[in-house]
Write an enzyme that holds these catalytic residues in place. Structure first.
Site, PDB file in Angstrom:
ATOM      1  N   ASP A  33       0.807  -1.227   0.000  1.00 32.22           N
ATOM      2  CA  ASP A  33       0.000   0.000   0.000  1.00 32.22           C
ATOM      3  C   ASP A  33       0.838   1.274   0.000  1.00 32.22           C
ATOM      4  O   ASP A  33       0.320   2.361  -0.206  1.00 32.22           O
ATOM      5  CB  ASP A  33      -0.900   0.030   1.247  1.00 32.22           C
ATOM      6  CG  ASP A  33      -1.835  -1.164   1.285  1.00 32.22           C
ATOM      7  OD1 ASP A  33      -2.401  -1.468   0.217  1.00 32.22           O
ATOM      8  OD2 ASP A  33      -1.972  -1.783   2.356  1.00 32.22           O
ATOM      9  N   HIS A  34       2.115   1.142   0.276  1.00 30.92           N
ATOM     10  CA  HIS A  34       2.934   2.355   0.487  1.00 30.92           C
ATOM     11  C   HIS A  34       4.134   2.318  -0.444  1.00 30.92           C
ATOM     12  O   HIS A  34       5.226   1.946  -0.015  1.00 30.92           O
ATOM     13  CB  HIS A  34       3.374   2.417   1.955  1.00 30.92           C
ATOM     14  CG  HIS A  34       3.921   3.753   2.364  1.00 30.92           C
ATOM     15  ND1 HIS A  34       5.202   4.152   2.092  1.00 30.92           N
ATOM     16  CD2 HIS A  34       3.355   4.782   3.033  1.00 30.92           C
ATOM     17  CE1 HIS A  34       5.412   5.359   2.583  1.00 30.92           C
ATOM     18  NE2 HIS A  34       4.322   5.762   3.166  1.00 30.92           N
ATOM     19  N   PHE A  35       4.083   2.644  -1.690  1.00 32.79           N
ATOM     20  CA  PHE A  35       2.839   2.966  -2.383  1.00 32.79           C
ATOM     21  C   PHE A  35       2.735   2.045  -3.588  1.00 32.79           C
ATOM     22  O   PHE A  35       3.779   1.555  -4.035  1.00 32.79           O
ATOM     23  CB  PHE A  35       2.882   4.426  -2.867  1.00 32.79           C
ATOM     24  CG  PHE A  35       2.999   5.427  -1.752  1.00 32.79           C
ATOM     25  CD1 PHE A  35       1.869   5.865  -1.065  1.00 32.79           C
ATOM     26  CD2 PHE A  35       4.245   5.929  -1.374  1.00 32.79           C
ATOM     27  CE1 PHE A  35       1.990   6.803  -0.044  1.00 32.79           C
ATOM     28  CE2 PHE A  35       4.346   6.854  -0.347  1.00 32.79           C
ATOM     29  CZ  PHE A  35       3.224   7.293   0.331  1.00 32.79           C
TER      30      PHE A  35
END
Lengths: 167, 133
Positions: A33-35
């Protein structure tokens, strides 16, 4: 999520300094998710790893009898990003250790590159008050951290042995 | 031998580091909590930094007595510090300027005693006792 951001201790000098490493695998949850398409380690997690290294240095100095809590980060600078495949090296040294708490200076490297630096301030949770609230159980140094502490103690012991043998 | 001015500027620099405030904001009369935004944990941080900066030991509860009024109802009545309480303060904090506080000793105003000037006077007294000021 597993909340230990250290893989292994490299050096441990009781009450003085510690070095630990964290390997960054593409499989780390946070990279998803990051990123998306730009996987970099979230800066607060880098700081968490540094704080865990420092917290264990502070805890070990009193044989893990104190409840060591992260109280404050007075200064912190991030110099570059950390990406999958890299190995973070956390280096901390004790600046001051007292009955009420401790402060450590910490730096994070990838190889020779400085990634981040911070001063971290730990408080020993007030013995009388924390006993009322939490009982005798030391909730800071429990569970997963215990395993890591075992590793830290092994490294600390090795350091002692080395000093004893004069080498 | 440190002069009062030197002590003040070191105290000021210490507060800049501990509280992350601009040096220009700091005045001798600035209160740590009200004006400079110090929180409880900052007081311990400030004590640590002062010890390192000046090479002194600051025993717990000496500079920032946490519990000066606790455990004795004779020290505070109806939200005001009593005469006995003021005497206790003078004894525990000889470095504090109580002249204003004494006029209307509301216990809620107690934190206003902790100013940059108070720390400077405290350090000056410590250093003098050690023959360094």
């Amino acid at each position: 999520m597993r909340w230990i951001w250290i893989d292994r201790f490299l050096e441990f000098q009781s009450g003085k300094s510690a070095k630990a490493v964290k390997n960054l695998s593409t499989a780390e949850d946070f990279f998803r998710d990051h990123f998306p398409g730009f996987p970099v380690m979230p800066a607060p997690l880098i700081l968490e790893g540094l704080a865990q290294t420092g917290g264990i240095l502070v805890g070990e100095a009193n044989q893990f009898q104190e409840k060591v809590v992260l109280a404050k980060i007075p200064t912190c600078k991030f110099h570059r990003e950390a990406v999958a495949g890299e190995q973070l090296r956390f280096e901390v040294e004790m600046l001051l250790l007292r009955a009420e708490g401790a402060s450590v200076g910490g730096r994070v490297f990838v190889g020779e590159d400085l990634v981040a630096e911070a001063e971290i301030f730990f408080a020993h949770l007030d013995k009388a008050r924390s006993k009322q609230m939490f009982g005798d159980h030391n909730f800071v140094f429990s569970g997963e951290l215990k395993h890591l502490l075992g590793l830290a103690q092994v490294v600390a012991q090795k350091g002692t042995d080395r000093q004893d043998s004069g080498g | 031998m440190a002069t009062k001015g030197e002590i003040y500027s070191k105290v000021s620099a210490t507060l800049v580091e501990a509280l992350n405030v601009d040096e220009g904001v700091i005045q001798p009369t600035s209160t740590l909590q009200g004006d400079l935004g110090a929180e409880s944990i900052d007081f311990l941080d400030i004590v640590f930094r002062l010890e390192r900066e000046f090479g002194i030991k600051i025993p717990r509860n000496e500079l920032f007595p946490e519990a000066v009024f606790q455990g004795d109802p004779e020290f505070v009545q109806n939200g005001k510090v009593t005469v006995k309480g003021l005497e206790e303060l003078k004894e525990k904090m000889p470095f504090a300027d109580l002249s204003d506080f004494e006029k209307n000793p509301e216990v809620t105003d107690f934190s206003n005693l902790f100013t940059v000037d108070l720390i400077t006077r405290y350090i000056e007294g410590k250093l003098r006792a050690e023959g360094k000021a």
